[in-house]
Design a protein around this motif. Sequence first.
Motif, PDB file in Angstrom:
ATOM      1  N   VAL A 160       0.857  -1.187   0.000  1.00  0.00           N
ATOM      2  CA  VAL A 160       0.000   0.000   0.000  1.00  0.00           C
ATOM      3  C   VAL A 160       0.895   1.239   0.000  1.00  0.00           C
ATOM      4  O   VAL A 160       1.898   1.277   0.699  1.00  0.00           O
ATOM      5  CB  VAL A 160      -0.924   0.010   1.240  1.00  0.00           C
ATOM      6  N   ARG A 161       0.527   2.236  -0.770  1.00  0.00           N
ATOM      7  CA  ARG A 161       1.283   3.496  -0.819  1.00  0.00           C
ATOM      8  C   ARG A 161       0.729   4.449   0.231  1.00  0.00           C
ATOM      9  O   ARG A 161      -0.445   4.802   0.210  1.00  0.00           O
ATOM     10  CB  ARG A 161       1.166   4.113  -2.209  1.00  0.00           C
ATOM     11  N   VAL A 162       1.568   4.862   1.161  1.00  0.00           N
ATOM     12  CA  VAL A 162       1.190   5.797   2.215  1.00  0.00           C
ATOM     13  C   VAL A 162       2.141   6.981   2.142  1.00  0.00           C
ATOM     14  O   VAL A 162       3.344   6.822   2.314  1.00  0.00           O
ATOM     15  CB  VAL A 162       1.248   5.122   3.604  1.00  0.00           C
ATOM     16  N   GLU A 163       1.588   8.168   1.864  1.00  0.00           N
ATOM     17  CA  GLU A 163       2.410   9.357   1.684  1.00  0.00           C
ATOM     18  C   GLU A 163       2.120  10.463   2.677  1.00  0.00           C
ATOM     19  O   GLU A 163       2.711  11.537   2.592  1.00  0.00           O
ATOM     20  CB  GLU A 163       2.231   9.894   0.260  1.00  0.00           C
ATOM     21  N   SER A 164       1.193  10.238   3.602  1.00  0.00           N
ATOM     22  CA  SER A 164       0.854  11.285   4.569  1.00  0.00           C
ATOM     23  C   SER A 164       0.369  10.646   5.867  1.00  0.00           C
ATOM     24  O   SER A 164      -0.005   9.465   5.887  1.00  0.00           O
ATOM     25  CB  SER A 164      -0.248  12.183   4.001  1.00  0.00           C
ATOM     26  N   PRO A 165       0.349  11.418   6.945  1.00  0.00           N
ATOM     27  CA  PRO A 165      -0.190  10.904   8.206  1.00  0.00           C
ATOM     28  C   PRO A 165      -1.654  10.473   8.069  1.00  0.00           C
ATOM     29  O   PRO A 165      -2.070   9.483   8.666  1.00  0.00           O
ATOM     30  CB  PRO A 165      -0.050  12.079   9.171  1.00  0.00           C
ATOM     31  N   GLU A 166      -2.433  11.204   7.264  1.00  0.00           N
ATOM     32  CA  GLU A 166      -3.839  10.832   7.064  1.00  0.00           C
ATOM     33  C   GLU A 166      -3.950   9.463   6.398  1.00  0.00           C
ATOM     34  O   GLU A 166      -4.782   8.640   6.772  1.00  0.00           O
ATOM     35  CB  GLU A 166      -4.582  11.886   6.240  1.00  0.00           C
ATOM     36  N   GLU A 167      -3.119   9.201   5.399  1.00  0.00           N
ATOM     37  CA  GLU A 167      -3.142   7.888   4.754  1.00  0.00           C
ATOM     38  C   GLU A 167      -2.680   6.797   5.712  1.00  0.00           C
ATOM     39  O   GLU A 167      -3.199   5.680   5.668  1.00  0.00           O
ATOM     40  CB  GLU A 167      -2.288   7.908   3.489  1.00  0.00           C
ATOM     41  N   ALA A 168      -1.764   7.098   6.602  1.00  0.00           N
ATOM     42  CA  ALA A 168      -1.358   6.121   7.624  1.00  0.00           C
ATOM     43  C   ALA A 168      -2.536   5.819   8.550  1.00  0.00           C
ATOM     44  O   ALA A 168      -2.770   4.659   8.905  1.00  0.00           O
ATOM     45  CB  ALA A 168      -0.168   6.649   8.421  1.00  0.00           C
ATOM     46  N   ARG A 169      -3.310   6.854   8.919  1.00  0.00           N
ATOM     47  CA  ARG A 169      -4.505   6.634   9.754  1.00  0.00           C
ATOM     48  C   ARG A 169      -5.544   5.802   8.999  1.00  0.00           C
ATOM     49  O   ARG A 169      -6.190   4.920   9.572  1.00  0.00           O
ATOM     50  CB  ARG A 169      -5.111   7.967  10.182  1.00  0.00           C
ATOM     51  N   GLN A 170      -5.691   6.079   7.693  1.00  0.00           N
ATOM     52  CA  GLN A 170      -6.648   5.313   6.895  1.00  0.00           C
ATOM     53  C   GLN A 170      -6.248   3.840   6.831  1.00  0.00           C
ATOM     54  O   GLN A 170      -7.105   2.953   6.961  1.00  0.00           O
ATOM     55  CB  GLN A 170      -6.736   5.893   5.487  1.00  0.00           C
ATOM     56  N   LEU A 171      -4.965   3.580   6.643  1.00  0.00           N
ATOM     57  CA  LEU A 171      -4.506   2.194   6.599  1.00  0.00           C
ATOM     58  C   LEU A 171      -4.724   1.522   7.949  1.00  0.00           C
ATOM     59  O   LEU A 171      -5.155   0.365   8.010  1.00  0.00           O
ATOM     60  CB  LEU A 171      -3.033   2.122   6.191  1.00  0.00           C
ATOM     61  N   HIS A 172      -4.467   2.232   9.018  1.00  0.00           N
ATOM     62  CA  HIS A 172      -4.705   1.685  10.357  1.00  0.00           C
ATOM     63  C   HIS A 172      -6.188   1.311  10.513  1.00  0.00           C
ATOM     64  O   HIS A 172      -6.520   0.246  11.027  1.00  0.00           O
ATOM     65  CB  HIS A 172      -4.292   2.716  11.419  1.00  0.00           C
TER      66      HIS A 172
END
Length: 69
Positions: A15-27
């Motif tokens: 999964v491509r994670v480029e921001s803190p928000e995307e890290a929260r979404q993946l979590h």
Amino acid sequence: MTSPISDPIWTRLGVRVESPEEARQLHWLLERFDAGRIRAVAHSLRLRESPKPQRIARELGACIPAHSL
């Protein structure tokens, strides 16, 4: 050389994670779906780059809330 254990989870999932928000979404996704299922969806969506969490959620039929944590 880094070991697979020290790599961020999203690299192991594809999964491509480029921001803190995307890290929260993946979590958020990981709390609701099996990592293997997320990895399979990421692999099936991969074109040139790994898909972002929002795209994974769409394929899983999920809608990540605006503030996922």
